[in-house]
Structures are given as C-alpha cells and as structure tokens.
Design a protein around this motif. Structure first.
Motif, mmCIF file in Angstrom:
data_model
loop_
_atom_site.group_PDB
_atom_site.id
_atom_site.type_symbol
_atom_site.label_atom_id
_atom_site.label_comp_id
_atom_site.label_asym_id
_atom_site.label_seq_id
_atom_site.Cartn_x
_atom_site.Cartn_y
_atom_site.Cartn_z
ATOM 1 N N ASP A 295 0.819 -1.208 0.000
ATOM 2 C CA ASP A 295 0.000 0.000 0.000
ATOM 3 C C ASP A 295 0.859 1.268 0.000
ATOM 4 O O ASP A 295 0.514 2.248 -0.660
ATOM 5 N N LYS A 319 -1.992 -1.917 -5.902
ATOM 6 C CA LYS A 319 -2.805 -1.334 -4.839
ATOM 7 C C LYS A 319 -2.092 -0.198 -4.119
ATOM 8 O O LYS A 319 -2.487 0.185 -3.009
ATOM 9 N N SER A 321 -1.112 3.261 -2.764
ATOM 10 C CA SER A 321 -1.824 4.508 -2.500
ATOM 11 C C SER A 321 -0.857 5.659 -2.222
ATOM 12 O O SER A 321 -1.253 6.824 -2.366
ATOM 13 N N SER A 345 -5.189 3.822 -8.003
ATOM 14 C CA SER A 345 -5.378 3.904 -6.546
ATOM 15 C C SER A 345 -4.417 4.884 -5.889
ATOM 16 O O SER A 345 -4.547 5.163 -4.687
ATOM 17 N N GLN A 347 -2.924 8.013 -4.325
ATOM 18 C CA GLN A 347 -3.472 9.237 -3.760
ATOM 19 C C GLN A 347 -2.389 10.222 -3.328
ATOM 20 O O GLN A 347 -2.657 11.418 -3.272
#
Length: 476
Positions: A295, A319, A321, A345, A347
């Motif tokens: 992540d 995945k 972020s 995904s 951010q």
C-alpha cells in the motif's frame, strides 16, 4: 641347639607405647608371634640360671633397644608376657589423663600435630579396630536440597504470557532457556509482534531468528545488517515457516543489495515498506513487486533506480496509495513509465528532485492516470512552467501541493488555485518575497501557505517520533 628356638619376642610396654603413638599417625604395625614348642620350653628352663635370667640359644651382646629399632625382639615365655601385659594395662589406667586435662595440656614438641581431618581418620580407625578388622566408617557428605514450590506451576499459560509481555526481548530469550514450558510461552507470536532494532548492528543470521517468531512490525532504521541475512537452514528459506512481516522500515539502513534482495524475497505480505537512502537493483525491485498488497512504498533518495525497477514495482503492486521516489535521479524513460503506468489507486506521490527531466507533459500524464490525487509534491523541478498550475486545477480532491523552488512558474499563476476548493496547503518556499506571500494569502484565504518544510508522503516517521512507524507502535 635348635635354630628354631629363637622366636620373635612379645611386645614390651615400651614397644606397645611406641605403637600407640604411631597409630595416631595412621601407622599400624602388626606384630606376629609364633607359639613356642614344648621342646623349646624345656631347653629354656634348663639354661636358666638361679636368678631366673633367660638365656638364649644364640648368645648376643646386642642391646634390646637396638633390636626393637630393627623390628625384632628377644623371646620371653608366655607367662612373663601375660604379666607384662597386665602390668602395662594398669600403668595405662593410672597414667590415663582425664578429659579435662587432655583439653588443657599442650602436646610435646617431639609429637606430630595432627590436622582435624587426620584426627578424624585415626579416630575412625581406632573404632574400626575395636569393632573388627573388616569394619570401616565412612561419612558421606550430605547434599543440601532446596525445598520449595514453583509458583509458576500454579499459573496457567495465559497468565504467564501476560507476565512475559512486560519483559524486554533479550530477557524473553533468557526465559526460553529455563524449561520447555517457558520456551513455548516465550516464543509465542504475541510477544514478538513488534520489534524495534533501529540503530543496531545485527550479526549474520540474526534477522532470520527474529522473523521466524512471527514479527509483523519491524523497524530497522539506521541499522547495520551483516551478510548473510539468512543462513541456509533458515526455516524462512525452506518455506517451513511463512514470513508474516507486513510493516518494514529500512530507512538509511546499511545493507547490501544481495542481503536486501534475500530479505524481500521471503516477504510476500508487505503492506508498507521504506527503503529510503538504500541501494536497490533489479532483483530488489522484482522482489518488491511480489507483494501484491503493498500500500505504501518509500524509495526517496534510493540509488540504482532504473526504468526496469519502476516497471517491476508498478506491474506487481497495483494497490499502491502512496509512492515516494523523490531525489532518485530518475531518467526520462523511467519518468515516462512512472507517469503512464501508475495505478489509479495512487493518492499521494512525491516526484521532487527531477531538476531537468520532469516537464509539463509528465504532469499531464500523471494527472490523467491518477485523478484521485490528494497530495502532490513536485518541488525542485526547475523545468516546469505556469502550464503545470492549469493542469493541477483539474484535480478535484487535491489537498496538498508543493512547488517549492520551481523557478519556471510565474508568481501570478498561483492565483488560479483559488478555483480549487479542496486545496488546504501550498508550499512555495524560496519563490516569493514576504509581501508577495502576504498578498497571495489574502487571495487564497482557505489555504495555508508555506506550512511544511518537508514532505511526509509515504515516510514511516515524521518529526522526532521514533517509537512508531506509520502510526504503529514498534515497542510493547
């Protein structure tokens, strides 16, 4: 005249007294006497003078004292021997001192002073002579047994486990050596979930012993990991025990490329990883790509990042972020791969430090690939122009934007950010004077200007906190 008539004399009072003295020093001469035959007795009677003086068949001028020193003596008849023994016993009873006198009297200078142990042995020997020749006293030293009860036997494993949770890790290792029950409890996964080995030097193979215990959160920031990281018989390499590590901080750690690759090859369940200021290779990035649930990835200031490295990571980690590749000196080809193949995904991303490689086209590709961006750091990218501001205004969820030291962007272009309602922080250090920043703050009342000196994208620790990584405690 018979030669056999000469017999070994019976012990006199003087010889028996010397024997008693020698017995005290554990010297036990045994005098043997052979019975005199009847013919010898008649011969002795016939040669005895009127004064009842014994006359031997073999005349000698040797004194009896000399014979006694040689171990022999002159023969005497049995009657005289019995009378001498009786007289000796009476003399010994008369001369026997009382117990009080024995304690007070001092030994003669000619006598040998016995040690307590020798006195005990001589006393035991005298007792054995009284009881019999084959009797021997032996006193065995009694061993002291510590009698008591183990209080831990009354406690259940759950209670002992709760007690062990208060102990440091090095004490748990010592407790595991007490017994099999303590070893089973001390090596429970609950006690080894969090580990902080930051700023320490790990011996070869030590990391394997730690990960086998089921560690989930591990901090190795500024640690020195020696090669080999795992021994050949490590259960992690033989797949006997799966690695449960999920949060790993290797920021500024001293570890070789081979050791880093070996470590990441056994980690298949990583969720957050920091390799800040480490040297990576294609094998290392390929091992990172095996963590499909990754992540957060921090690779700021890493050495050896190439296009193949970026491609391996983005292909396996769909995945992600938060991704930080600041100051990695990415080539143009690696930037093209990064901006076009980033997962949707993403951010939070930090691509600062690309002084002469990142341009407006890369920003456009990045915004199209990641429309959900919340934080974007493009500091120290000197080739960016005012068009970048127009591209960033297309992000509806942007909250943090950093364009410090982007000298190609005109100060008036930042006024366009007033149309972005979600923007909360704007960092533009070393671009404007204090008066210009005040005017900009007036036009952007909802935005805090120049609040953060450094970016926190994907970093495990922020500020002076060193007891947690990504908000998770590393110490019990």
């Amino acid at each position: 005249m018979k030669q056999g008539g000469l017999k070994k004399p019976a012990p006199t009072a003087k010889t028996e007294e010397s024997c008693d003295k020698s017995a005290s020093v554990d010297c036990r001469p045994r005098l043997k006497r052979r019975k005199i035959s009847d013919s010898d007795e008649k011969l002795n009677e016939s040669v005895t003078d009127g004064n009842k003086r014994r006359w031997s068949a073999v005349e000698t001028d040797v004194e009896p004292e000399i014979l006694e020193d040689m171990g022999v003596g002159m023969l005497e008849d049995e009657g005289s021997c019995d009378s001498q023994k009786t007289q000796k016993r009476s003399l010994e009873q008369e001369s026997e001192p009382s117990p009080l006198s024995e304690t007070v009297s001092e030994p003669n200078s000619n006598e040998v002073r016995l040690q307590p142990a020798q006195q005990d042995r001589s006393l035991d020997y005298r007792k054995s002579n009284e009881l019999g020749e084959d009797f021997f006293l032996y006193r065995r030293k009694q061993t002291m047994h510590h009698k008591g009860q183990d209080a831990f036997l009354k406690l259940s494993d759950e209670l002992v486990l709760m007690i062990f949770r208060w102990l440091p890790k090095n004490m748990l290792v010592r407790c595991a050596l007490v017994c099999k029950r303590w070893q089973r409890i001390a090596y429970d996964e609950v006690l080894w979930t969090r580990m902080d080995l930051g700023s320490r030097t790990l011996n070869p193979g030590s990391l394997g012993h730690v990960l086998v215990r089921g560690t989930i959160i591990l901090r190795l920031a500024q640690a020195e990991v020696s090669d080999p990281v795992f021994f050949s018989d490590c259960p992690l390499l033989t797949r006997e025990v799966p690695c449960k590590l999920q949060y790993l901080d290797l920021s500024m750690a001293v570890i070789s490329e081979e050791g880093l690759a070996d470590l990441l090859n056994v980690c298949k369940n990583l969720r957050k990883l920091s390799l800040e200021h480490c040297t990576v290779s294609d094998n290392v990035c390929a091992a990172i790509g095996q963590n499909h649930n990754l992540d957060v990835l921090n690779m700021s200031a890493c050495y050896g990042v190439t296009q193949s490295c970026i491609k391996s990571i983005l292909t396996g980690c769909r995945k992600l972020s938060a991704f930080n590749v600041a100051w990695t000196d990415l080539p143009v080809a690696a930037l093209n791969t990064l901006c076009t193949e980033l997962p949707t995904s993403i951010q939070r991303i930090n691509i600062s430090g690309c002084r002469k490689t990142l341009n407006d086209n890369h920003v456009y590709q990045l915004v199209n690939a990641c429309p959900e961006l919340v934080e974007l750091d493009l500091s120290d990218c000197t080739t960016l122009t005012s068009e970048t501001i127009s591209i960033v205004t297309q992000l509806d969820k942007i909250e943090y934007l950093a364009l410090s030291r982007c000298y190609g962007i005109a100060p008036s272009a930042y006024l366009q950010l007033s149309s972005v309602s979600s923007l909360m922080y704007l960092d533009i250090f070393n671009l404007m004077s204090e008066q210009s920043i005040t005017n900009l703050q007036t036009n952007l009342p909802e935005v805090d200007v120049n609040k953060f000196l450094f970016s926190s994208v994907a970093r495990p620790t922020v500020g002076i906190r060193r007891t947690s990584i990504w908000g998770l405690r590393v110490r019990d």
